[in-house]
Write a protein that holds these residues in place. Structure first.
Motif, PDB file in Angstrom:
ATOM      1  N   ASN A  64      61.222  62.950  43.772  1.00 57.33           N
ATOM      2  CA  ASN A  64      62.449  62.997  42.981  1.00 57.33           C
ATOM      3  C   ASN A  64      63.556  62.179  43.634  1.00 57.33           C
ATOM      4  OD1 ASN A  64      61.137  64.670  41.230  1.00 57.33           O
ATOM      5  ND2 ASN A  64      62.197  66.542  41.841  1.00 57.33           N
ATOM      6  N   LEU A  65      63.701  62.322  44.947  1.00 57.40           N
ATOM      7  CA  LEU A  65      64.746  61.581  45.661  1.00 57.40           C
ATOM      8  C   LEU A  65      64.478  60.086  45.616  1.00 57.40           C
ATOM      9  CD1 LEU A  65      65.324  63.838  48.813  1.00 57.40           C
ATOM     10  CD2 LEU A  65      66.615  63.790  46.674  1.00 57.40           C
ATOM     11  N   LEU A  66      63.227  59.697  45.726  1.00 54.55           N
ATOM     12  CA  LEU A  66      62.882  58.275  45.664  1.00 54.55           C
ATOM     13  C   LEU A  66      63.160  57.703  44.274  1.00 54.55           C
ATOM     14  CD1 LEU A  66      59.568  58.234  47.732  1.00 54.55           C
ATOM     15  CD2 LEU A  66      61.789  57.310  48.420  1.00 54.55           C
ATOM     16  N   GLU A  67      62.948  58.511  43.225  1.00 54.20           N
ATOM     17  CA  GLU A  67      63.244  58.050  41.870  1.00 54.20           C
ATOM     18  C   GLU A  67      64.744  57.834  41.679  1.00 54.20           C
ATOM     19  OE1 GLU A  67      61.504  60.991  39.366  1.00 54.20           O
ATOM     20  OE2 GLU A  67      59.468  60.149  39.518  1.00 54.20           O
ATOM     21  N   VAL A  68      65.560  58.739  42.225  1.00 53.43           N
ATOM     22  CA  VAL A  68      67.013  58.553  42.161  1.00 53.43           C
ATOM     23  C   VAL A  68      67.405  57.305  42.945  1.00 53.43           C
ATOM     24  CG1 VAL A  68      69.249  59.547  42.753  1.00 53.43           C
ATOM     25  CG2 VAL A  68      67.443  61.014  41.856  1.00 53.43           C
ATOM     26  N   ARG A  69      66.818  57.138  44.116  1.00 53.81           N
ATOM     27  CA  ARG A  69      67.103  55.950  44.923  1.00 53.81           C
ATOM     28  C   ARG A  69      66.782  54.675  44.154  1.00 53.81           C
ATOM     29  NH1 ARG A  69      63.124  53.531  49.315  1.00 53.81           N
ATOM     30  NH2 ARG A  69      62.159  53.101  47.296  1.00 53.81           N
ATOM     31  N   ASP A  70      65.628  54.644  43.493  1.00 52.44           N
ATOM     32  CA  ASP A  70      65.234  53.450  42.751  1.00 52.44           C
ATOM     33  C   ASP A  70      66.161  53.199  41.566  1.00 52.44           C
ATOM     34  OD1 ASP A  70      63.194  53.163  44.538  1.00 52.44           O
ATOM     35  OD2 ASP A  70      61.628  53.962  43.219  1.00 52.44           O
ATOM     36  N   CYS A  71      66.617  54.275  40.941  1.00 50.64           N
ATOM     37  CA  CYS A  71      67.583  54.138  39.840  1.00 50.64           C
ATOM     38  C   CYS A  71      68.869  53.505  40.356  1.00 50.64           C
ATOM     39  CB  CYS A  71      67.858  55.503  39.222  1.00 50.64           C
ATOM     40  SG  CYS A  71      69.110  55.496  37.905  1.00 50.64           S
ATOM     41  N   LEU A  72      69.351  53.957  41.494  1.00 45.06           N
ATOM     42  CA  LEU A  72      70.556  53.380  42.084  1.00 45.06           C
ATOM     43  C   LEU A  72      70.342  51.916  42.447  1.00 45.06           C
ATOM     44  CD1 LEU A  72      71.680  56.329  44.412  1.00 45.06           C
ATOM     45  CD2 LEU A  72      72.707  55.633  42.236  1.00 45.06           C
ATOM     46  N   LEU A  73      69.181  51.607  42.983  1.00 52.01           N
ATOM     47  CA  LEU A  73      68.894  50.223  43.366  1.00 52.01           C
ATOM     48  C   LEU A  73      68.900  49.302  42.150  1.00 52.01           C
ATOM     49  CD1 LEU A  73      66.069  50.704  46.032  1.00 52.01           C
ATOM     50  CD2 LEU A  73      68.410  49.920  46.420  1.00 52.01           C
ATOM     51  N   ARG A  74      68.339  49.769  41.032  1.00 56.11           N
ATOM     52  CA  ARG A  74      68.324  48.939  39.828  1.00 56.11           C
ATOM     53  C   ARG A  74      69.740  48.642  39.357  1.00 56.11           C
ATOM     54  NH1 ARG A  74      64.102  52.485  38.383  1.00 56.11           N
ATOM     55  NH2 ARG A  74      65.482  53.596  36.946  1.00 56.11           N
ATOM     56  N   ARG A  75      70.582  49.666  39.362  1.00 52.11           N
ATOM     57  CA  ARG A  75      71.955  49.468  38.915  1.00 52.11           C
ATOM     58  C   ARG A  75      72.721  48.584  39.894  1.00 52.11           C
ATOM     59  NH1 ARG A  75      73.306  52.756  34.583  1.00 52.11           N
ATOM     60  NH2 ARG A  75      75.501  52.277  34.952  1.00 52.11           N
ATOM     61  N   MET A  76      72.472  48.750  41.178  1.00 52.88           N
ATOM     62  CA  MET A  76      73.134  47.906  42.176  1.00 52.88           C
ATOM     63  C   MET A  76      72.722  46.451  42.011  1.00 52.88           C
ATOM     64  SD  MET A  76      72.684  50.610  45.309  1.00 52.88           S
ATOM     65  CE  MET A  76      73.191  49.532  46.639  1.00 52.88           C
ATOM     66  N   TYR A  77      71.459  46.239  41.642  1.00 55.20           N
ATOM     67  CA  TYR A  77      70.973  44.878  41.463  1.00 55.20           C
ATOM     68  C   TYR A  77      71.708  44.197  40.306  1.00 55.20           C
ATOM     69  CZ  TYR A  77      67.826  40.985  40.512  1.00 55.20           C
ATOM     70  OH  TYR A  77      67.314  39.741  40.291  1.00 55.20           O
ATOM     71  N   TYR A  78      71.843  44.908  39.169  1.00 55.70           N
ATOM     72  CA  TYR A  78      72.480  44.312  38.001  1.00 55.70           C
ATOM     73  C   TYR A  78      74.004  44.241  38.138  1.00 55.70           C
ATOM     74  CZ  TYR A  78      68.087  44.299  35.454  1.00 55.70           C
ATOM     75  OH  TYR A  78      66.797  44.041  35.064  1.00 55.70           O
ATOM     76  N   ASN A  79      74.599  45.236  38.804  1.00 59.19           N
ATOM     77  CA  ASN A  79      76.055  45.267  38.922  1.00 59.19           C
ATOM     78  C   ASN A  79      76.572  44.483  40.117  1.00 59.19           C
ATOM     79  OD1 ASN A  79      75.986  47.015  36.748  1.00 59.19           O
ATOM     80  ND2 ASN A  79      76.153  48.861  38.013  1.00 59.19           N
ATOM     81  N   ASN A  80      75.710  44.306  41.111  1.00 56.54           N
ATOM     82  CA  ASN A  80      76.098  43.669  42.362  1.00 56.54           C
ATOM     83  C   ASN A  80      77.243  44.411  43.044  1.00 56.54           C
ATOM     84  OD1 ASN A  80      75.739  41.728  44.363  1.00 56.54           O
ATOM     85  ND2 ASN A  80      77.414  40.482  43.567  1.00 56.54           N
TER      86      ASN A  80
END
Length: 257
Positions: A64-80
């Protein structure tokens, strides 16, 4: 052929043998021994099953924590930008952060932590927490990485002149007692007992917050002093928090792929 003398009884065929024992069943002592043995077997099975169940939930919590982490990473990638969230962003604040203002696509800067964290529960039905790293502010002191949409310095290939987590202020102590620097964020589950184990980060969430900037004077300490004992039925003894952290070097590697 011998003739029996009248009035003389015939010899007993069972003479000289011990009398047969009747079907009297088990004695009280025998029954007690059997019950004790059955209890021991059932008890051992219960403890073993408890350990297996907790092991599965621990693995699920980490997932679950890794899924949240990956969600944050995706948004960080697009938002910079570093993850943003609603609420008080003062370092060390325990205000009611994370009002779950969701919405917006990955390519919009709409409250990243809210979108990824809201509604996520660990296997024990409890919320998970985010501890955000901090950076040195221009006017002195430290600011959360997600404040004011700070650019991500780790995305080197985009040529962004962004903000880097402070080496010493954004640090944690991992479960092996090692100091980890340049921490971007930490995701935490309180584990089976539902209690955050160390005051260094428990105090961040004492006011009901689910996301809070790191306390620069008291770094999160996950050093496991007493390993949990999952063989004890219904009771978890020891430090049992589960956590996942992201550092700036790790972020640079992941987002540059």
């Amino acid at each position: 052929m011998k003739n029996s003398t009248p009035g003389t009884p015939l010899p007993d065929a069972g003479a000289g043998r011990p009398p047969r024992r009747g079907r009297a069943g088990f004695t009280l002592i025998e029954l007690s021994v059997v019950i004790v043995i059955i209890g021991i077997i059932l008890g051992a099975g219960t403890l073993g099953w408890n350990a297996v169940t907790q092991g599965r939930r621990l693995a699920e919590a980490k997932t679950n924590l890794l899924e949240v982490r990956d969600c944050l990473l995706r948004r960080m990638y697009y938002n910079n930008t570093y993850p943003s969230y609603t609420g008080d962003t003062t370092p060390g604040s325990a205000a009611d952060n994370l009002d779950c203002v969701v919405g917006g696509r990955f390519d919009t800067p709409a409250m990243d932590v809210d979108a990824c964290l809201c509604g996520v529960l660990d296997p024990w039905g409890r919320n998970v927490y985010l501890i955000e790293g901090v950076a040195e502010a221009a006017g002195g002191g430290f600011e959360p990485l997600g404040q004011d949409g700070k650019n991500i310095a780790a995305v080197a290939h985009q040529g962004v002149n962004g903000t880097t987590p402070d080496k010493d202020a954004s640090r944690i102590i991992d479960m092996n007692g090692n100091e980890v620097n340049y921490v971007v964020f930490v995701l935490v589950s309180a584990g089976p007992d539902g209690l955050l184990d160390d005051s260094s980060y428990r105090d961040l969430f004492s006011g009901g917050a689910l996301a809070a900037p790191m306390d620069t004077a008291n770094p999160p300490d996950f050093d496991r002093q007493t390993p949990p004992d999952y063989s004890v039925a219904w009771t978890i003894q020891g430090d049992d928090d589960i956590y996942v952290y992201m550092t700036a070097p790790e972020l640079r590697t992941l987002l540059a792929q």
